[in-house]
Motif scaffolding. Structure first.
Motif, PDB file in Angstrom:
ATOM      1  N   SER A  72      39.708  38.672  31.006  1.00  0.00           N
ATOM      2  CA  SER A  72      38.681  37.689  31.386  1.00  0.00           C
ATOM      3  C   SER A  72      38.615  36.541  30.375  1.00  0.00           C
ATOM      4  O   SER A  72      37.533  36.168  29.911  1.00  0.00           O
ATOM      5  N   SER A 113      43.719  37.249  33.258  1.00  0.00           N
ATOM      6  CA  SER A 113      42.656  37.789  34.111  1.00  0.00           C
ATOM      7  C   SER A 113      42.083  39.123  33.637  1.00  0.00           C
ATOM      8  O   SER A 113      40.873  39.336  33.701  1.00  0.00           O
ATOM      9  N   GLU A 114      42.916  40.052  33.178  1.00  0.00           N
ATOM     10  CA  GLU A 114      42.387  41.381  32.847  1.00  0.00           C
ATOM     11  C   GLU A 114      41.533  41.384  31.585  1.00  0.00           C
ATOM     12  O   GLU A 114      40.730  42.295  31.381  1.00  0.00           O
ATOM     13  N   THR A 150      36.885  34.090  39.209  1.00  0.00           N
ATOM     14  CA  THR A 150      37.023  34.712  40.528  1.00  0.00           C
ATOM     15  C   THR A 150      35.907  35.691  40.857  1.00  0.00           C
ATOM     16  O   THR A 150      35.231  35.569  41.885  1.00  0.00           O
ATOM     17  N   TYR A 151      35.697  36.694  40.018  1.00  0.00           N
ATOM     18  CA  TYR A 151      34.722  37.732  40.372  1.00  0.00           C
ATOM     19  C   TYR A 151      33.281  37.291  40.146  1.00  0.00           C
ATOM     20  O   TYR A 151      32.351  37.973  40.579  1.00  0.00           O
ATOM     21  N   LEU A 163      41.267  33.874  37.925  1.00  0.00           N
ATOM     22  CA  LEU A 163      42.642  33.856  38.421  1.00  0.00           C
ATOM     23  C   LEU A 163      43.278  32.469  38.412  1.00  0.00           C
ATOM     24  O   LEU A 163      44.494  32.356  38.524  1.00  0.00           O
ATOM     25  N   GLU A 217      33.679  44.430  41.416  1.00  0.00           N
ATOM     26  CA  GLU A 217      34.475  45.406  42.153  1.00  0.00           C
ATOM     27  C   GLU A 217      33.668  46.625  42.589  1.00  0.00           C
ATOM     28  O   GLU A 217      34.172  47.471  43.323  1.00  0.00           O
ATOM     29  N   HIS A 267      37.337  38.220  35.399  1.00  0.00           N
ATOM     30  CA  HIS A 267      38.624  38.230  36.065  1.00  0.00           C
ATOM     31  C   HIS A 267      38.977  36.872  36.685  1.00  0.00           C
ATOM     32  O   HIS A 267      39.184  36.745  37.891  1.00  0.00           O
ATOM     33  N   GLU A 310      35.200  35.027  45.744  1.00  0.00           N
ATOM     34  CA  GLU A 310      36.401  35.334  44.976  1.00  0.00           C
ATOM     35  C   GLU A 310      37.459  34.231  45.076  1.00  0.00           C
ATOM     36  O   GLU A 310      38.592  34.463  45.530  1.00  0.00           O
ATOM     37  N   CYS A 343      41.508  45.043  40.816  1.00  0.00           N
ATOM     38  CA  CYS A 343      42.008  43.973  39.957  1.00  0.00           C
ATOM     39  C   CYS A 343      43.332  44.342  39.293  1.00  0.00           C
ATOM     40  O   CYS A 343      44.061  43.485  38.810  1.00  0.00           O
ATOM     41  N   CYS A 344      43.643  45.616  39.252  1.00  0.00           N
ATOM     42  CA  CYS A 344      44.682  46.153  38.366  1.00  0.00           C
ATOM     43  C   CYS A 344      46.075  45.965  38.952  1.00  0.00           C
ATOM     44  O   CYS A 344      46.385  46.501  40.019  1.00  0.00           O
TER      45      CYS A 344
END
Length: 625
Positions: free
Chosen positions: A364, A361-362, A418-419, A404, A76, A402, A454, A41-42
């Motif tokens: 959430s 996203s990071e 997404t996740y 998007l 992930e 996460h 995803e 994700c990073c």
């Protein structure tokens, strides 16, 4: 460059990717080893991948890079999801799934990405956390190699690993990242991200109108046929001028596609990632950008989700002036006025005409920003950097994983969570989020209980959501009233056949004997079990004969309506050769929308022998997806 601490070896029982066997540091003695601790994700982990590729190519026989995937998010941790990320990011080195953070703990890692350098005797000689790694490790690796070579400890025997891409069939769409629908012109724009192009589809009949980009990775302006992109993502369309704006993510650029002139022009970014902190305003192609992930056009201003610098930016498409809109560049979830707030990898944009909404996203979260420069950022729903999950609810008590994509439609926000493999609905007045579509399972099931894998992009037109179902290589359509999901079946697939891969190998077949000067060749295409020819596309076989003719011609092209075909051959010599070029679009029996593309070349020698059969059979197999 002398190491004194032994590098801990990999524990047994871990799952490995991009290799057909588990690896150990003991078996890699004699090689320089570089461990890359990452999580897919990073954005910072994505940024160092080009540097790693340069190091791998420069030190091809001395260096072994191993990715240690130590997941941040629950999703992930799954090996299959990491495999999809390896394919999406085109990673070419072995990766181990460190889903319990065991290797991470052994090496006392504290941040993503972190790289650890190990000498040919298995000793740790250095580490580094963060981006900008090439020069640092280029110098260090060259010194380690020189030291080991002087001591006779270096092994330059080439190593070859079985990569995941070797068993991935070609699909017509390849990890589509974003979609944008325009009701006025009834068009759907699809970012076919890993094919480095944009597909334009008519919403009237789902047919392909045009393709923007050659499909090769690059940063070339010019005609639609010659222009190149590198992992394009978000798009915005101005119907008045027939102009499409594109976030060309891996080129760190904003591109403009004129649909009337059929040309692509770069209007923002230098092509190099900005490493200036805090980021500075500038103009057009003079200003370096940092992984723009989405764009949104509103009242003559182009807003940009600048994922790499953790900011929102704005651009004047006429003057090409670029400047930060919100966020200091620090990665965090901090609500405040634009100049003081902190964001974390914003990746999707939407507006109700009053505010900007963005998928941060990071952290959430779904957050809002005022459209005016002097406004502020607030969090609508979600937690913080390490507060994620799958919980419906109100405000900061809700949990996403996460996200998007986000779109505003019919008074609500719809989110590609997404996740969590879900689409969620937010009432922006109450700050309440509820699951709208998806069970959370990975899959591509249509109907009233749909599944996704995803989903990364979402847009709206004509009472329907259009969803980029990224890992399924599909575009999904959701009716807002019935909540039923269908998969978009694109017409005119020949116009968007996948870009040419590496040169196709010519497969030599053993010679076959025939007893007639006019034999019949019975050709059978062996599709994978449960697959059929895709009726939406034109599958073909081209036959070229040396030492004879087929249907009275040296070369003939046949459309494949079914998997069996009889060819009338005429031999003018005792020996002949058939070259067959097979081009097949195939799909699962119940899923025409997921189209696979197969291309292969075969050479079949034929010899006339008295008493041999008067016909021959050729079976041409196609790889199972």
């Amino acid at each position: 460059m002398e190491g004194r601490v032994n590098a801990p070896d990999f524990p047994e029982g871990l799952q490995w990717l991009n290799t057909d066997r588990p690896l150990s540091l003991r078996e890699l003695r004699g090689k320089v080893v570089l461990l890359d601790f990452w999580t897919y994700c990073c954005i910072n982990c994505m940024h160092i991948l080009p540097d790693l590729k340069k190091l791998e190519r420069k030190y091809a026989n001395e260096l072994v890079v191993i990715g240690v995937h130590s997941a941040k998010f629950f999703g992930e941790q799954e090996t299959e999801n990491i495999r999809q990320a390896i394919l999406r990011y085109e990673i070419e080195h072995p990766v181990v799934n460190d889903n319990q953070m065991t290797v991470w703990s052994q090496y006392a890692v504290r941040a993503w990405p972190t790289l650890v350098l190990i000498d040919p005797q298995g000793k740790i000689v250095g580490y580094h956390s963060g981006e900008g790694i090439y020069e640092i490790f280029d110098q260090a690796i060259s010194k380690v190699i020189a030291t080991a070579e002087a001591r006779g400890q270096l092994d330059r025997t080439p190593l070859h690993f079985k990569l995941e891409r070797a068993r991935k069939p070609r699909t017509v769409l390849n990890f589509p990242g974003k979609v944008y629908a325009d009701e006025k012109t009834q068009r759907l724009f699809i970012a076919d991200s890993n094919h480095h192009r944009i597909i334009v589809v008519s919403l009237k009949d789902n047919s392909v109108e045009m393709v923007i980009g050659s499909g090769q990775a690059g940063m070339d302006d010019g005609s639609f046929e010659k222009a190149t992109f590198r992992n394009p993502q978000g798009m915005a369309f101005d119907p008045a001028t027939e102009t499409l704006y594109i976030a060309d993510t891996d080129n760190h650029a904003i591109r403009k596609a004129g649909l009337k002139a059929r040309t692509v022009t770069t209007i923002g970014g230098t092509g190099e990632q900005s490493r200036v902190y805090p980021p500075r305003a500038g103009r057009g192609r003079e200003t370096a950008l940092n992984s723009p992930w989405d764009v949104l056009l509103h009242n003559g201003t182009l807003y940009i989700a600048m994922a790499g610098s953790h900011q929102l930016w704005r651009m004047n498409p006429t003057t090409l002036e670029l400047e930060p809109h919100a966020g200091t560049g620090r990665e965090a979830c901090y609500d405040a006025p634009h100049a003081l707030c902190a964001l974390a990898q914003p990746s999707g944009l939407a507006t109700d005409g009053k505010k900007l909404y963005f998928a941060d996203s990071e952290v959430s979260c779904i957050r809002s920003a005022d459209l005016t420069p002097e406004g502020r950022v607030d969090t609508v729903v979600g937690g913080d950097l390490f507060e994620f999950g799958d919980r419906d609810g109100v405000g900061r008590e809700a949990r996403l994983q996460h996200p998007l994509g986000v779109v505003y439609a019919e008074g609500a926000l719809y989110v590609a969570d997404t996740y969590n493999n879900k689409i969620k609905r937010i009432d922006p007045t109450r700050g309440e989020i509820r699951t709208f579509l998806g069970t959370g399972e990975e899959g591509a099931r249509d109907g009233e209980r749909p599944t996704f894998d995803e989903p990364g992009g979402i847009t709206y037109a004509n009472g329907k959501l259009y969803i980029a179902d990224t890992n399924n290589h599909l575009i999904r359509i959701a009716d807002l009233k019935t909540r039923r999901v269908a998969t978009l079946v694109i017409r005119g697939l020949e116009a968007i056949k996948p870009p040419a891969p590496a040169p196709i190998t010519l497969t030599e077949r053993p010679e076959l004997a025939v007893g007639s000067a006019n034999p019949t060749v019975n050709l059978r295409i062996q599709l994978p079990e449960g697959h059929k020819l895709n009726p939406q596309a034109r599958s073909q076989v081209r036959v070229v004969v040396s030492g004879g003719t087929v249907d009275g011609k040296r070369e003939a092209v046949y459309d494949l309506k079914r998997t069996e075909l009889s060819l009338p051959l005429q031999l003018s010599a005792d020996t002949a050769e058939l070259e067959l070029h097979l081009l097949v679009y195939h799909c699962q029996e119940e899923q025409e929308a997921l189209c696979y593309y197969h291309e292969s070349h075969w050479r079949q020698p034929v010899r006339r022998v008295e008493g041999a059969p008067a016909s021959i059979s050729l079976n041409l197999p196609i790889q199972k997806p």
